[in-house]
Write a protein that holds these residues in place. Structure first.
Motif, PDB file in Angstrom:
ATOM      1  N   TYR A  78       0.837  -1.173   0.052  1.00  0.00           N
ATOM      2  CA  TYR A  78      -0.014  -0.141  -0.022  1.00  0.00           C
ATOM      3  C   TYR A  78       1.009   1.118  -0.085  1.00  0.00           C
ATOM      4  CZ  TYR A  78      -3.008  -3.516   1.526  1.00  0.00           C
ATOM      5  OH  TYR A  78      -3.877  -4.866   1.555  1.00  0.00           O
ATOM      6  N   ASP A  82      -3.231   5.275   0.648  1.00  0.00           N
ATOM      7  CA  ASP A  82      -4.300   4.170   0.492  1.00  0.00           C
ATOM      8  C   ASP A  82      -4.641   3.944   1.765  1.00  0.00           C
ATOM      9  OD1 ASP A  82      -3.598   3.640  -2.082  1.00  0.00           O
ATOM     10  OD2 ASP A  82      -2.056   2.029  -1.859  1.00  0.00           O
ATOM     11  N   TYR A  84      -6.364   0.693   4.179  1.00  0.00           N
ATOM     12  CA  TYR A  84      -6.237  -0.695   3.931  1.00  0.00           C
ATOM     13  C   TYR A  84      -6.740  -1.441   5.064  1.00  0.00           C
ATOM     14  CZ  TYR A  84      -1.888  -0.032   6.401  1.00  0.00           C
ATOM     15  OH  TYR A  84      -1.095   0.223   7.583  1.00  0.00           O
TER      16      TYR A  84
END
Length: 124
Positions: A78, A82, A84
């Motif tokens: 990532y 991002d 996650y």
């Protein structure tokens, strides 16, 4: 509603190339503000956990750089921007320059950190 930031977090954990500022929040979750100064494969830290992998679920956001997680059959990476979710059964891989914010259940974090601290020769 309680709040916390990197500068107000009440606990600090420093390992070679890593600084984590953390706070245990109401509701059973903890937030970790992580700064990675060096690349590192953390597999040795999780010896003794099931499959020798971290069993901590993580929800996170990459502020700068990138972070990776190795699973038995693949690796996920990532990058900055991002968000996650990483389920149990992974090994984190640190990348120099990464800054991330992660949320995890406090109880699972404590159990994981007890093993990690034992593996580095420190008491939890």
């Amino acid at each position: 509603m309680p709040k916390v930031s990197r500068t107000t977090a009440s606990e600090t954990v420093k390992l070679d190339g890593l600084e984590v500022r953390l706070e245990h929040m109401d509701g059973g979750y903890s937030v970790c503000f992580e700064s990675h100064k060096a690349d590192a494969n953390l597999a040795p830290l999780f010896k003794g956990l099931p499959d020798d992998r971290c069993q901590l679920p993580r929800w996170g956001y990459v502020v700068n750089g990138k972070t990776s997680f190795r699973f038995a059959d693949h690796e996920e990476t990532y990058e900055a921007g991002d968000a996650y979710y990483v389920p149990p059964g992974h090994v984190p891989v640190h990348h120099a320059g990464a800054e991330i914010i992660e949320f995890s259940p406090t109880e699972a974090l404590g159990a994981t950190m007890a093993v990690v601290m034992k593996n580095i020769g420190m008491d939890a």
